[in-house]
Design a protein around this motif. Structure first.
Motif, PDB file in Angstrom:
ATOM      1  N   GLN A  69       0.832  -1.208   0.000  1.00  0.00           N
ATOM      2  CA  GLN A  69       0.000   0.000   0.000  1.00  0.00           C
ATOM      3  C   GLN A  69       0.867   1.258   0.000  1.00  0.00           C
ATOM      4  N   GLU A  70       1.953   1.240   0.768  1.00  0.00           N
ATOM      5  CA  GLU A  70       2.856   2.391   0.788  1.00  0.00           C
ATOM      6  C   GLU A  70       3.481   2.613  -0.584  1.00  0.00           C
ATOM      7  N   GLN A  71       3.844   1.519  -1.261  1.00  0.00           N
ATOM      8  CA  GLN A  71       4.420   1.646  -2.598  1.00  0.00           C
ATOM      9  C   GLN A  71       3.385   2.189  -3.583  1.00  0.00           C
ATOM     10  N   ARG A  72       2.153   1.746  -3.470  1.00  0.00           N
ATOM     11  CA  ARG A  72       1.098   2.273  -4.338  1.00  0.00           C
ATOM     12  C   ARG A  72       0.908   3.766  -4.101  1.00  0.00           C
ATOM     13  N   ASN A  73       0.864   4.155  -2.834  1.00  0.00           N
ATOM     14  CA  ASN A  73       0.689   5.565  -2.505  1.00  0.00           C
ATOM     15  C   ASN A  73       1.852   6.394  -3.049  1.00  0.00           C
ATOM     16  N   SER A  74       3.060   5.881  -2.882  1.00  0.00           N
ATOM     17  CA  SER A  74       4.242   6.586  -3.362  1.00  0.00           C
ATOM     18  C   SER A  74       4.200   6.715  -4.883  1.00  0.00           C
ATOM     19  N   ALA A  75       3.828   5.656  -5.570  1.00  0.00           N
ATOM     20  CA  ALA A  75       3.738   5.695  -7.029  1.00  0.00           C
ATOM     21  C   ALA A  75       2.664   6.687  -7.471  1.00  0.00           C
ATOM     22  N   SER A  76       1.552   6.701  -6.782  1.00  0.00           N
ATOM     23  CA  SER A  76       0.482   7.648  -7.120  1.00  0.00           C
ATOM     24  C   SER A  76       0.966   9.085  -6.949  1.00  0.00           C
ATOM     25  N   GLN A  77       1.695   9.334  -5.877  1.00  0.00           N
ATOM     26  CA  GLN A  77       2.209  10.682  -5.628  1.00  0.00           C
ATOM     27  C   GLN A  77       3.198  11.091  -6.716  1.00  0.00           C
ATOM     28  N   ARG A  78       4.064  10.145  -7.138  1.00  0.00           N
ATOM     29  CA  ARG A  78       5.027  10.456  -8.200  1.00  0.00           C
ATOM     30  C   ARG A  78       4.305  10.783  -9.500  1.00  0.00           C
ATOM     31  N   ILE A  79       3.250  10.029  -9.791  1.00  0.00           N
ATOM     32  CA  ILE A  79       2.490  10.272 -11.017  1.00  0.00           C
ATOM     33  C   ILE A  79       1.829  11.643 -10.960  1.00  0.00           C
ATOM     34  N   LEU A  80       1.243  11.969  -9.833  1.00  0.00           N
ATOM     35  CA  LEU A  80       0.587  13.272  -9.701  1.00  0.00           C
ATOM     36  C   LEU A  80       1.599  14.412  -9.826  1.00  0.00           C
ATOM     37  N   LYS A  81       2.776  14.242  -9.247  1.00  0.00           N
ATOM     38  CA  LYS A  81       3.797  15.291  -9.315  1.00  0.00           C
ATOM     39  C   LYS A  81       4.349  15.445 -10.722  1.00  0.00           C
ATOM     40  N   PRO A  84       1.684  17.792 -15.820  1.00  0.00           N
ATOM     41  CA  PRO A  84       1.962  19.198 -16.141  1.00  0.00           C
ATOM     42  C   PRO A  84       1.197  20.117 -15.193  1.00  0.00           C
ATOM     43  N   GLY A  85       1.883  21.167 -14.764  1.00  0.00           N
ATOM     44  CA  GLY A  85       1.261  22.148 -13.889  1.00  0.00           C
ATOM     45  C   GLY A  85       1.303  21.780 -12.427  1.00  0.00           C
ATOM     46  N   SER A  86       1.860  20.652 -12.100  1.00  0.00           N
ATOM     47  CA  SER A  86       1.875  20.258 -10.689  1.00  0.00           C
ATOM     48  C   SER A  86       2.987  20.952  -9.917  1.00  0.00           C
ATOM     49  N   ASN A  87       3.953  21.556 -10.642  1.00  0.00           N
ATOM     50  CA  ASN A  87       5.064  22.226  -9.958  1.00  0.00           C
ATOM     51  C   ASN A  87       4.689  23.617  -9.474  1.00  0.00           C
ATOM     52  N   THR A  88       3.595  24.160  -9.973  1.00  0.00           N
ATOM     53  CA  THR A  88       3.207  25.498  -9.541  1.00  0.00           C
ATOM     54  C   THR A  88       2.592  25.432  -8.168  1.00  0.00           C
ATOM     55  N   GLN A  89       2.887  26.421  -7.378  1.00  0.00           N
ATOM     56  CA  GLN A  89       2.351  26.495  -6.024  1.00  0.00           C
ATOM     57  C   GLN A  89       0.931  27.038  -6.089  1.00  0.00           C
ATOM     58  N   PRO A  90       0.069  26.611  -5.202  1.00  0.00           N
ATOM     59  CA  PRO A  90      -1.286  27.162  -5.184  1.00  0.00           C
ATOM     60  C   PRO A  90      -1.225  28.636  -4.802  1.00  0.00           C
ATOM     61  N   PRO A  91      -2.150  29.439  -5.303  1.00  0.00           N
ATOM     62  CA  PRO A  91      -2.113  30.876  -5.006  1.00  0.00           C
ATOM     63  C   PRO A  91      -2.261  31.121  -3.514  1.00  0.00           C
ATOM     64  N   VAL A  92      -1.493  32.095  -3.031  1.00  0.00           N
ATOM     65  CA  VAL A  92      -1.522  32.436  -1.619  1.00  0.00           C
ATOM     66  C   VAL A  92      -2.562  33.542  -1.445  1.00  0.00           C
ATOM     67  N   GLN A  93      -3.458  33.352  -0.520  1.00  0.00           N
ATOM     68  CA  GLN A  93      -4.465  34.373  -0.252  1.00  0.00           C
ATOM     69  C   GLN A  93      -3.911  35.380   0.724  1.00  0.00           C
ATOM     70  N   GLN A  94      -4.059  36.646   0.402  1.00  0.00           N
ATOM     71  CA  GLN A  94      -3.558  37.695   1.285  1.00  0.00           C
ATOM     72  C   GLN A  94      -4.728  38.363   1.992  1.00  0.00           C
ATOM     73  N   ASN A  95      -4.490  38.732   3.221  1.00  0.00           N
ATOM     74  CA  ASN A  95      -5.520  39.473   3.969  1.00  0.00           C
ATOM     75  C   ASN A  95      -5.537  40.905   3.477  1.00  0.00           C
ATOM     76  N   SER A  96      -6.720  41.429   3.246  1.00  0.00           N
ATOM     77  CA  SER A  96      -6.823  42.817   2.803  1.00  0.00           C
ATOM     78  C   SER A  96      -7.381  43.657   3.945  1.00  0.00           C
ATOM     79  N   ASN A  97      -6.595  43.808   4.988  1.00  0.00           N
ATOM     80  CA  ASN A  97      -7.018  44.617   6.137  1.00  0.00           C
ATOM     81  C   ASN A  97      -6.557  46.014   5.987  1.00  0.00           C
TER      82      ASN A  97
END
Length: 97
Positions: A69-81, A84-97
């Motif tokens: 199961q750990e190997q399957r999870n690791s393989a799934s993570q490698r495939i997801l990474k 294309p586009g997986s290297n971009t970081q999700p947008p950071v939300q800024q507080n507008s105070n």
């Protein structure tokens, strides 16, 4: 663990059955109390070893399943990474105070 409980419950019954066995009769030819005792001890030891073996096999099977199961999870993570586009970081939300 379940097998150990079952064995513990049945162990007294096996000794009672041994007492009812005709080979334990001192009037029978070939009766040897030390042989009977050794035989009984060997049977008990064999049953304990079988239970230990079953527990070891079950533990090994669970360990193997966990590793697979750990190997399957690791393989799934490698495939997801590697998608294309997986290297971009999700947008950071800024507080507008």
């Amino acid at each position: 663990m379940k097998w150990l409980i079952i064995f513990a419950a049945l162990a007294p019954l096996s000794s009672m059955a041994n007492m009812l066995n005709n080979t334990n009769d001192p009037n029978q030819p070939g009766y040897n109390p030390s042989t009977q005792r050794v035989q009984s001890e060997m049977q008990t030891q064999q049953a304990q070893q079988q239970l230990k073996l079953q527990a070891d096999q079950q533990r090994q099977s669970q360990d193997l399943q966990r590793k697979v199961q750990e190997q399957r999870n690791s393989a799934s993570q490698r495939i997801l990474k590697s998608q294309p586009g997986s290297n971009t970081q999700p947008p950071v939300q800024q507080n507008s105070n």
